[in-house]
Structure formats: C-alpha cells, structure tokens
Design an enzyme around this catalytic site. Structure first.
Site, PDB file in Angstrom:
ATOM      1  N   CYS A   2       0.859  -1.158  -0.238  1.00 29.44           N
ATOM      2  CA  CYS A   2      -0.131   0.012   0.052  1.00 29.44           C
ATOM      3  C   CYS A   2       0.950   1.163   0.017  1.00 29.44           C
ATOM      4  O   CYS A   2       2.213   1.218  -0.220  1.00 29.44           O
ATOM      5  CB  CYS A   2      -0.790  -0.038   1.199  1.00 29.44           C
ATOM      6  SG  CYS A   2      -1.768  -1.424   1.320  1.00 29.44           S
ATOM      7  N   ILE A  53      -4.330  -7.560  -0.538  1.00 27.91           N
ATOM      8  CA  ILE A  53      -3.751  -8.763  -0.590  1.00 27.91           C
ATOM      9  C   ILE A  53      -4.046  -9.600   0.635  1.00 27.91           C
ATOM     10  O   ILE A  53      -4.513 -11.089   0.191  1.00 27.91           O
ATOM     11  CB  ILE A  53      -2.206  -8.661  -0.402  1.00 27.91           C
ATOM     12  CG1 ILE A  53      -1.374  -7.670  -1.257  1.00 27.91           C
ATOM     13  CG2 ILE A  53      -1.283  -9.866  -0.277  1.00 27.91           C
ATOM     14  CD1 ILE A  53      -1.686  -8.040  -2.718  1.00 27.91           C
ATOM     15  N   ASN A  76       1.771  -0.405   5.265  1.00 27.26           N
ATOM     16  CA  ASN A  76       2.288  -0.477   3.964  1.00 27.26           C
ATOM     17  C   ASN A  76       3.350  -1.876   4.007  1.00 27.26           C
ATOM     18  O   ASN A  76       4.476  -1.822   4.768  1.00 27.26           O
ATOM     19  CB  ASN A  76       3.121   0.445   3.293  1.00 27.26           C
ATOM     20  CG  ASN A  76       3.913  -0.055   1.899  1.00 27.26           C
ATOM     21  OD1 ASN A  76       3.193  -0.854   1.375  1.00 27.26           O
ATOM     22  ND2 ASN A  76       5.172   0.446   1.654  1.00 27.26           N
ATOM     23  N   GLY A 367      14.231 -13.034  -6.017  1.00 26.93           N
ATOM     24  CA  GLY A 367      15.144 -13.563  -5.478  1.00 26.93           C
ATOM     25  C   GLY A 367      16.239 -12.476  -4.820  1.00 26.93           C
ATOM     26  O   GLY A 367      17.190 -12.843  -4.499  1.00 26.93           O
TER      27      GLY A 367
END
Length: 622
Positions: A2, A53, A76, A367
């Site tokens: 966010c 999410i 966030n 990664g």
C-alpha cells in the site's frame, strides 16, 4: 502492499489543503481502496491507499482503529507471521474483528508498545497514532524493503511512502541537498537517513521513530542490527548441517510468503536464487505459477531456456512473457516515479517485468537479497583477489598508481575504478569500486556551484564501512546496509508499485539474514575464484543435475547499444545539451564523446539524464 501518508502537529495546522493531493500522488500503490482519518482537533491526519492482499473485505480498510478507538494505524507491507501472532495475542485477551495483518500490528502495539516490531516477520512501514500517549510511532522493516520518508520542522511532522506525496505540500521548499547530490553522483544513491531534498529524511531500515505531539520532539532509534559472526571459521565445521539449516529456513520463509488472498507467482529467471525459491514453492503448493520474461532482439538477456528446465522439473504452471520494444519515452515516467533518482538503468527491465506479471497475478516472489547474504557479486571475488595478490605491494607505490589512474586515464576507461581503489587498506577499508564520478570529475561537473558544493561522498562512504577484520564480511555487510536498501529494493518497490504489483523477497526473512551473517563463514560464501558457494551446494542438492550453476545473468539492458542511435541517444543529447541542465557542458560533451569512442560511460550518462528529468518534473531548485 500500500501507500501511507500522515501529518502530526504540535499546534493547529495552518495548511491541510495539500493532504488529499499527496494521497492521490501515490494512488498507484493502492488502487483498490483509499481512506483518510483525522483527529477531532485536526492536528493529526492519516491517509492510506490500499492494494488488497490479505483479507479483501472492508473489515481491513485503513486507516484502521482498534475497538477502543485509542489507536489508529496506516500500514504498508506484509506481516508473514500474522496468523501465529494473532493466536498468541488472542490467548492474551486481544480481540480481532478482521483477518488482516494490519489489525495484528495494532494488537501487538497494544500489548507490547514500541517493542512490537521485534515480533514482526515481514516487510513493513507503518505509523500508529496513540491517542492516550499523544504520540505517533513509526517503524520500518529490518532490510528496508518498504520505504518511509519524513519531514520535521517547527513542530510539524509529515511522513509518506513516497517523497512525491510530501512534495504535494508546496508550502515546503523543494531544494536539492547538495551533500546528498554529491553522494548520488559518487555512489549511485543517497545513503542512510539522508535525502536528496534539503530538510527531508528517510527512516533507515530496522529503525523506529517516535513523535511526541505535545512537545514536538522526534526520537529515532535502531531496534535491530546485523549479528556478529559467531560460527566456526575453519573447514572442520559440518557443512551438511549448515546446508540443512539453510534449506529449512528458506523453505519456511517461502512457505510463509506464499500466503495471500490473491494470485501469487514466482519470478523465475533460471538463476540460482529464483530456481531455489521455485523449488521451495513447489514443496508448498500443488501447482506453482512461474514467470519468465523474453526480450526480443537481445539474445544475451534471454533466460527462457534455463527457466524452462526448472519449470519442467517442478511441473510449474509456467508463463513466458515477451517484453515489447523499449523506447526512451519510458524514462520521464520512471524519473517521475523514483522519488530519489538512483543510478541503475536496470529499472527499465524491472518495470517491464512488473508490468507484464501484473496481468497474471498480484503478488510475486523474487530472489532479492541472495547476493548480499551469500556472496554472489563479482566484486567480492575481485576484492579477495586483490587482498591475496596486491597486499604485498608497498602502500606508497599503490598510492602512486591510484593517483595516476585518476589523472591520466579518462572517465569510463575499463579498470579505472579498480586502479583508483589501490590506495585502500583492505585490512580495514573498502574501495568505492562502484563509483560513477570521482571527486575531481564531480567538481568539474558542477563548476558553477563549486563554492557551495560539499565533496563529502568518499567520507560518508568510509564512515559506513563496517568494522570487521574479515574482508568478505565487511563487503557483504556494507552492501546489505547500503546497496541493497538504497538501490535494489528501491528499484523493485518503485517499479512494482507503479504497476500495483507486490514483490516479496524470501531471502530477506530476518531469520535467514541472521543465519547468513552469524553462522556462515566467509569461505562458504566466496573465494577469489568462486561466488555464492553455499547456495550452489544447496542447488546441487535439490535442483536438476543439468542445472547450470555457473551462469550469472545480470538483469540489465543494452544501454550502450541504444546510445549509438535512436530514441535513447536523442533523449540523452536533448536533455544533457539543453541550456536548462545544471551540469557543465564541457564535461557532458566529453562523456558523450567518450561513449561514442567505446568507453563505459552509459550508466554515468544515465545518471545525469534521470536526475535532470526528475528535477524538472518536480521543479526542484538548486
């Protein structure tokens, strides 16, 4: 993932009009929902932009207050152990009305106060206003995955995920901090708490901040530090036990980071790091989504063959995406998005990857962090080679060679930076190998500003070098604290958020970080001839036998080729040869000529262009 914004003032606020505009400026970080909250006296305001999410319902709306309305948060990031924490806090009497990790942070603060950050596993930047204490508490994750800028003057404190939100306040001067510009031109980024704008700061990774509303005081402290190495530093240690521990930690981290209420995928390049993450994800999910990007016309950047091998071996739901031809029109957009310019042209392919992957999922695992934790960069081997072979050369001779390289070799000459670095004592120091502009060139670049031009970058850099007698420990810790949070993670955050995509980094689980720096000896990370040794051992254990461990494809673009002709060359010349530029035209023309002659100046020129585009976009003064 966010965007957050806030303001708190000791006295009633005279100017609040910019606040909503500041929230809109980062709407790309959260296109799913927006919220704004103010105290009754309008001295404290919080705003939020939501990318949904975890818990997609309205119960997870932010700004979020607790049941008693005594605490309000904007957050966030993601807390990967939120379910475990929720159970623990529920057993202690905390009540929850949602299934969101945001509410877990609120409950954790209610239980443990500012020490709540010590219980959080994840990436985060958040602010909690405590009505009873009349204080604003901010914290940023240990590795610095999530950004947090702030400004404090005369009892008024403002913060935001992106600097552009704070720049919406036209009542505050937007002027270049010259010392930070010096660091940018030398290092490629602005380090630590420094900010490219005068009067603004960044909250460093693993730091927390407390603003007292009634006194206007600000207190900043570190809540976590890299542990010192305390493992065995000789070859008698049991490497298999270390490998077992690494495998378990990585599997646990990947498993936690696959949690989401939206589609999740893995960015699979076919390199060691992303292949290991894919392998671990395949243990947790029956059908992992993997994504690989092709760049047509650039065979050296084609990762598809290596990624296909891993995707087939683990039977993933593999998607090969093709990036469209890139033009220089993208650079002004990226300059606008990057609040502090960084010298890293790989922001272009990173943006293109994020744009394509977002069409298929909302969360992707990458990664990032593997090189810093496990000795994956090429310069680690070069530094060890220098230590082994050049340590016996008298310092006086090395100093002469260093000075001759600076004065007689042109900028962009291959190997010039390494020769300049010979004046360093590798027993205690680190050369600034990735220096884009040395002190002499920086002084010439800004001739008209020489009187107010503080050449401090080298001093700042050396002050940040860790005190460690082990060269590799020193180098990897330096990169973890500087290059990783100020370049790599900034690049990933800004480009992914511009596309409303959340990118997670399993290697940056703090338990893995502590394991890498505390338990793994240097000889299992890199030598003068090899890199990332322990991760390659793990790859041999779990990846297909035909996997090419030696391949190291950096995520880059053929910028030198693009500058020979076409839109990139035209844009670079138009921007740098304009009368608006602050850079000395003689030096700029020399750099352009050097590039045409085959010198390695493309990234240096990129640095100047991106800075100028950014400065003009936001009308920043010198």
């Amino acid at each position: 993932m966010c965007g957050i914004l806030g303001i708190a003032s000791k006295l009633p606020l005279a100017n609040q009009d910019w606040f909503s505009e500041g929230s809109i400026a980062m709407s790309h970080r959260g296109p799913d929902d927006a919220g704004e909250w103010w105290t009754n006296d309008r001295r404290v305001g919080l705003a939020h932009r939501r990318l949904s999410i975890i818990d997609l319902s309205s119960a997870a709306h932010q700004p979020m207050s607790n049941v008693m309305k005594s605490l309000t948060i904007v957050f966030n990031g993601e807390i990967y152990n939120y379910k475990e924490l929720q159970l623990k806090l529920s057993s202690k009497g905390q009540i929850f009305k949602s299934n969101s990790d945001t509410e877990v942070i609120l409950a954790a603060y209610n239980m443990w106060g500012v020490d709540c950050v010590k219980y959080l596993i994840g990436m985060f930047a958040f602010a909690i206003f405590d009505t009873k204490a009349q204080s604003l508490f901010l914290a940023r994750d240990r590795a610095g995955e999530k950004p947090l800028f702030y400004h404090h003057v005369k009892g008024v404190f403002c913060f935001a995920s992106e600097l552009k939100s704070l720049m919406a306040n036209r009542g505050v001067s937007h002027q270049i901090d010259m010392g930070s510009l010096d660091c940018y031109l030398a290092m490629g980024f602005v380090p630590g708490e420094q900010c490219i704008l005068k009067g603004f700061k960044k909250l460093p990774p693993a730091h927390a901040l407390l603003f007292k509303l009634n006194t206007g005081e600000v207190k900043v402290w570190s809540y976590w530090r890299l542990p010192e190495f305390n493992g065995k530093s000789n070859s008698s240690m049991d490497k298999n036990l270390i490998l077992d521990e690494l495998e378990n930690l990585l599997e646990s981290s990947v498993g936690q980071q696959l949690t989401a209420d939206v589609p999740v995928g893995v960015l699979l390049s076919g390199g060691v790091d992303s292949s290991l993450i894919t392998a671990m994800a395949a243990r947790k999910l029956p059908k992992v989504k993997t994504f690989t990007i092709r760049f047509p016309g650039h065979g050296k950047l084609d990762e598809t063959e290596h990624a296909r091998l891993i995707a087939k071996y683990y039977n993933t739901e593999h998607v090969e995406l093709e990036a469209k031809a890139t033009t220089a029109d993208l650079l002004p957009k990226l300059a606008r998005q990057f609040d502090e310019p960084i010298i890293d042209s790989s922001m272009i392919p990173t943006y293109l990857v994020s744009q394509l992957v977002r069409q298929h999922c909302t969360v992707a695992l990458g990664g990032d962090g593997g090189d810093e934790l496990f000795g994956g960069y090429r310069h680690y081997s070069r530094l060890l080679w220098m230590q082994n072979h050049l340590g016996g050369i008298p310092y006086s001779l090395r100093l002469i060679i260093s000075n001759m390289a600076q004065w007689f070799l042109p900028v962009g000459f291959k190997g010039r930076n390494w020769l300049q670095g010979l004046d360093m004592d590798l027993k205690y120091e680190l050369p600034l190998i990735a220096s884009y502009y040395d002190k002499t060139t920086r002084r010439k670049l800004l001739t008209q500003l020489t009187s107010s031009w503080p050449l401090i970058a080298e001093e700042v850099d050396q002050k940040r070098v860790p005190k460690n007698t082990d060269l590799l420990q020193r180098a990897t810790r330096m990169d973890f604290a500087n290059y990783l949070p100020e370049d790599i993670l900034v690049k990933v955050d800004r480009t992914s958020m511009l596309n409303s995509l959340e990118v997670r980094a399993p290697f940056l689980d703090y338990r893995l970080i502590e394991f890498a720096f505390c338990r793994i000896p240097s000889y299992l990370k890199a030598t003068a001839t090899s890199k990332k040794l322990l991760l390659k051992e793990l790859a041999s254990r779990i990846l297909p036998p035909e996997f090419d461990q030696q391949r190291k494809q950096g995520f880059s673009i053929p910028l030198s080729s693009w500058l020979k002709a076409g839109s990139f060359r035209e844009l670079f010349h138009d921007v740098l040869l304009s009368t608006q530029t602050i850079f000395d035209q003689r030096i700029v023309r020399s750099l352009l000529r050097g590039q045409d002659l085959g010198r390695n100046n493309s990234e240096r020129l990129f640095a100047l262009v991106l800075f100028e585009l950014w400065r003009r976009e936001y009308a920043v003064t010198i």
